[in-house]
Design a protein around this motif. Structure first.
Motif, PDB file in Angstrom:
ATOM      1  N   GLU A 144      37.184  55.043  35.145  1.00  0.00           N
ATOM      2  CA  GLU A 144      35.802  55.482  34.898  1.00  0.00           C
ATOM      3  C   GLU A 144      34.852  54.313  34.684  1.00  0.00           C
ATOM      4  OE1 GLU A 144      34.782  58.662  35.238  1.00  0.00           O
ATOM      5  OE2 GLU A 144      36.856  59.060  35.853  1.00  0.00           O
ATOM      6  N   ASN A 145      35.178  53.159  35.240  1.00  0.00           N
ATOM      7  CA  ASN A 145      34.283  52.006  35.181  1.00  0.00           C
ATOM      8  C   ASN A 145      33.538  51.883  36.509  1.00  0.00           C
ATOM      9  OD1 ASN A 145      35.116  51.118  32.580  1.00  0.00           O
ATOM     10  ND2 ASN A 145      36.942  50.203  33.490  1.00  0.00           N
ATOM     11  N   ARG A 146      32.236  51.689  36.446  1.00  0.00           N
ATOM     12  CA  ARG A 146      31.461  51.491  37.674  1.00  0.00           C
ATOM     13  C   ARG A 146      31.532  50.010  38.045  1.00  0.00           C
ATOM     14  NH1 ARG A 146      27.974  54.599  40.447  1.00  0.00           N
ATOM     15  NH2 ARG A 146      27.985  56.141  38.763  1.00  0.00           N
ATOM     16  N   ILE A 147      32.070  49.732  39.202  1.00  0.00           N
ATOM     17  CA  ILE A 147      32.229  48.353  39.656  1.00  0.00           C
ATOM     18  C   ILE A 147      31.450  48.158  40.965  1.00  0.00           C
ATOM     19  CG2 ILE A 147      34.490  48.113  38.546  1.00  0.00           C
ATOM     20  CD1 ILE A 147      35.777  48.496  41.307  1.00  0.00           C
ATOM     21  N   VAL A 148      31.302  46.897  41.385  1.00  0.00           N
ATOM     22  CA  VAL A 148      30.584  46.518  42.604  1.00  0.00           C
ATOM     23  C   VAL A 148      29.171  47.123  42.581  1.00  0.00           C
ATOM     24  CG1 VAL A 148      30.843  46.136  45.088  1.00  0.00           C
ATOM     25  CG2 VAL A 148      32.842  46.789  43.759  1.00  0.00           C
ATOM     26  N   ALA A 149      28.534  47.060  41.424  1.00  0.00           N
ATOM     27  CA  ALA A 149      27.215  47.674  41.268  1.00  0.00           C
ATOM     28  C   ALA A 149      26.076  46.656  41.340  1.00  0.00           C
ATOM     29  CB  ALA A 149      27.147  48.421  39.940  1.00  0.00           C
ATOM     30  N   GLY A 150      26.422  45.371  41.362  1.00  0.00           N
ATOM     31  CA  GLY A 150      25.389  44.340  41.458  1.00  0.00           C
ATOM     32  C   GLY A 150      25.248  43.834  42.880  1.00  0.00           C
ATOM     33  N   CYS A 151      24.331  42.906  43.068  1.00  0.00           N
ATOM     34  CA  CYS A 151      24.137  42.290  44.381  1.00  0.00           C
ATOM     35  C   CYS A 151      25.260  41.278  44.607  1.00  0.00           C
ATOM     36  CB  CYS A 151      22.776  41.607  44.452  1.00  0.00           C
ATOM     37  SG  CYS A 151      22.349  40.986  46.095  1.00  0.00           S
ATOM     38  N   VAL A 152      26.083  41.516  45.613  1.00  0.00           N
ATOM     39  CA  VAL A 152      27.273  40.682  45.851  1.00  0.00           C
ATOM     40  C   VAL A 152      26.886  39.467  46.686  1.00  0.00           C
ATOM     41  CG1 VAL A 152      29.565  40.600  46.897  1.00  0.00           C
ATOM     42  CG2 VAL A 152      28.791  42.685  45.727  1.00  0.00           C
ATOM     43  N   SER A 153      27.261  38.271  46.206  1.00  0.00           N
ATOM     44  CA  SER A 153      26.936  37.050  46.923  1.00  0.00           C
ATOM     45  C   SER A 153      28.070  36.049  46.815  1.00  0.00           C
ATOM     46  CB  SER A 153      25.637  36.437  46.385  1.00  0.00           C
ATOM     47  OG  SER A 153      25.818  36.003  45.042  1.00  0.00           O
ATOM     48  N   SER A 154      28.004  35.020  47.636  1.00  0.00           N
ATOM     49  CA  SER A 154      28.978  33.926  47.629  1.00  0.00           C
ATOM     50  C   SER A 154      28.221  32.629  47.377  1.00  0.00           C
ATOM     51  CB  SER A 154      29.706  33.852  48.976  1.00  0.00           C
ATOM     52  OG  SER A 154      30.305  32.584  49.170  1.00  0.00           O
ATOM     53  N   PRO A 155      28.806  31.695  46.609  1.00  0.00           N
ATOM     54  CA  PRO A 155      28.099  30.427  46.363  1.00  0.00           C
ATOM     55  C   PRO A 155      27.957  29.574  47.617  1.00  0.00           C
ATOM     56  CG  PRO A 155      30.319  30.365  45.440  1.00  0.00           C
ATOM     57  CD  PRO A 155      30.071  31.782  45.877  1.00  0.00           C
ATOM     58  N   THR A 156      28.744  29.853  48.650  1.00  0.00           N
ATOM     59  CA  THR A 156      28.721  28.997  49.842  1.00  0.00           C
ATOM     60  C   THR A 156      28.415  29.734  51.142  1.00  0.00           C
ATOM     61  OG1 THR A 156      31.110  29.293  50.112  1.00  0.00           O
ATOM     62  CG2 THR A 156      30.381  27.366  48.865  1.00  0.00           C
ATOM     63  N   ALA A 157      28.584  31.060  51.174  1.00  0.00           N
ATOM     64  CA  ALA A 157      28.530  31.771  52.449  1.00  0.00           C
ATOM     65  C   ALA A 157      27.370  32.750  52.582  1.00  0.00           C
ATOM     66  CB  ALA A 157      29.840  32.512  52.672  1.00  0.00           C
ATOM     67  N   GLY A 158      26.474  32.790  51.603  1.00  0.00           N
ATOM     68  CA  GLY A 158      25.380  33.752  51.674  1.00  0.00           C
ATOM     69  C   GLY A 158      25.644  34.938  50.777  1.00  0.00           C
ATOM     70  N   ALA A 159      25.310  36.125  51.234  1.00  0.00           N
ATOM     71  CA  ALA A 159      25.463  37.314  50.394  1.00  0.00           C
ATOM     72  C   ALA A 159      25.768  38.526  51.264  1.00  0.00           C
ATOM     73  CB  ALA A 159      24.199  37.547  49.573  1.00  0.00           C
ATOM     74  N   MET A 160      26.097  39.618  50.581  1.00  0.00           N
ATOM     75  CA  MET A 160      26.223  40.922  51.223  1.00  0.00           C
ATOM     76  C   MET A 160      25.006  41.767  50.848  1.00  0.00           C
ATOM     77  SD  MET A 160      30.199  41.907  50.507  1.00  0.00           S
ATOM     78  CE  MET A 160      31.512  40.718  50.681  1.00  0.00           C
ATOM     79  N   GLY A 161      24.843  41.969  49.529  1.00  0.00           N
ATOM     80  CA  GLY A 161      23.767  42.808  49.033  1.00  0.00           C
ATOM     81  C   GLY A 161      24.313  43.858  48.093  1.00  0.00           C
ATOM     82  N   TYR A 162      23.629  45.009  48.028  1.00  0.00           N
ATOM     83  CA  TYR A 162      24.014  46.104  47.156  1.00  0.00           C
ATOM     84  C   TYR A 162      24.835  47.129  47.936  1.00  0.00           C
ATOM     85  CZ  TYR A 162      20.628  44.262  43.822  1.00  0.00           C
ATOM     86  OH  TYR A 162      19.941  43.449  42.948  1.00  0.00           O
ATOM     87  N   HIS A 163      25.929  47.583  47.325  1.00  0.00           N
ATOM     88  CA  HIS A 163      26.850  48.510  47.980  1.00  0.00           C
ATOM     89  C   HIS A 163      26.669  49.932  47.439  1.00  0.00           C
ATOM     90  CE1 HIS A 163      28.580  44.622  48.877  1.00  0.00           C
ATOM     91  NE2 HIS A 163      29.442  45.172  49.713  1.00  0.00           N
ATOM     92  N   TYR A 164      26.342  50.836  48.333  1.00  0.00           N
ATOM     93  CA  TYR A 164      26.238  52.254  47.983  1.00  0.00           C
ATOM     94  C   TYR A 164      27.470  52.971  48.535  1.00  0.00           C
ATOM     95  CZ  TYR A 164      21.525  51.958  46.093  1.00  0.00           C
ATOM     96  OH  TYR A 164      20.439  51.664  45.287  1.00  0.00           O
ATOM     97  N   PHE A 165      28.322  53.459  47.621  1.00  0.00           N
ATOM     98  CA  PHE A 165      29.591  54.100  47.966  1.00  0.00           C
ATOM     99  C   PHE A 165      29.426  55.609  48.052  1.00  0.00           C
ATOM    100  CE2 PHE A 165      30.977  50.063  46.388  1.00  0.00           C
ATOM    101  CZ  PHE A 165      32.238  49.819  46.881  1.00  0.00           C
ATOM    102  N   ASN A 166      30.195  56.212  48.938  1.00  0.00           N
ATOM    103  CA  ASN A 166      30.256  57.666  49.021  1.00  0.00           C
ATOM    104  C   ASN A 166      31.611  58.093  48.460  1.00  0.00           C
ATOM    105  OD1 ASN A 166      30.872  60.353  50.141  1.00  0.00           O
ATOM    106  ND2 ASN A 166      28.939  60.100  51.228  1.00  0.00           N
TER     107      ASN A 166
END
Length: 204
Positions: free
Chosen positions: A90-112
């Motif tokens: 019951e923990n909400r994870i991957v809720a922030g903006c996901v990024s890498s220090p060297t490779a850029g970022a993904m962004g925000y993940h909306y799960f179904n």
């Protein structure tokens, strides 16, 4: 007979070698931490010219058509997508903006949650929609197919699934979520490749 290199020449050569190692070290470290970044979309099927086969383009066009309605986050939420993933504890994870220090970022993940529950892959129903920050708010940039692995919470499958003819991979092993996943940057250009995990043009 050629002259033996002098002490100054040897010192200069040693400095050049050390400089080359210093430049190469961060690149090698990035490959070790994020091996999927180095290959970009070369894990995808390509023809002799390095381009994706015509069939792949048609499949990606179908995915675009199926997800075009989600450019507005409100439309995604109305269809059951929500920011982050609520795991078996019951923990909400991957809720922030996901990024890498060297490779850029993904962004925000909306799960179904409903699509995550079945541990199956449907190319036209990606489990995750990825949005990147922009001056006008969140912008749809990618889709992500996600299947829980045997090490996820709750556990899923033990064999890597495939999507678009490619095996999915685990990017963040335990104690991370240990999801099998594949990204497709169908709504934003990604210099690292269509199926790379991170996009150097995206930032949080």
């Amino acid at each position: 007979m050629p002259k033996e290199p002098g002490r100054k020449d040897r010192s200069r050569n040693r400095r050049k070698a050390l400089l080359a190692l210093a430049v190469a070290a961060p690149v090698l470290a990035a490959v070790a931490v994020h091996p999927t970044i180095a290959v970009g979309d070369q894990t995808a099927p390509v023809d002799e010219h390095g381009a994706h086969p015509a069939g792949m383009g048609a499949q990606l066009a179908q995915v675009r058509a199926a997800t075009a309605k989600y450019h507005r986050v409100a439309a995604a939420v109305a269809d059951g997508y929500e920011l982050g993933w609520v795991n078996g504890s019951e923990n909400r994870i991957v809720a922030g903006c996901v990024s890498s220090p060297t490779a850029g970022a993904m962004g925000y993940h909306y799960f179904n949650a409903a699509l995550m529950a079945d541990n199956a892959v449907n190319e036209l129903e990606p489990e995750v929609l990825v949005y990147a920050p922009s001056p006008d708010g969140l912008k749809l940039v990618a889709v992500e197919w996600v299947v829980r692995s045997a090490q996820s919470n709750p556990p899923g499958v033990s064999t890597p699934p495939s999507v678009l003819g490619m095996p999915m991979h685990i990017l963040v092993p335990p104690p991370g979520p240990a999801f099998y996943l594949t990204h497709a940057w169908i709504w934003a250009k990604n210099p690292a490749g269509m199926f790379a995990d991170f996009n150097p043009d995206v930032s949080c």
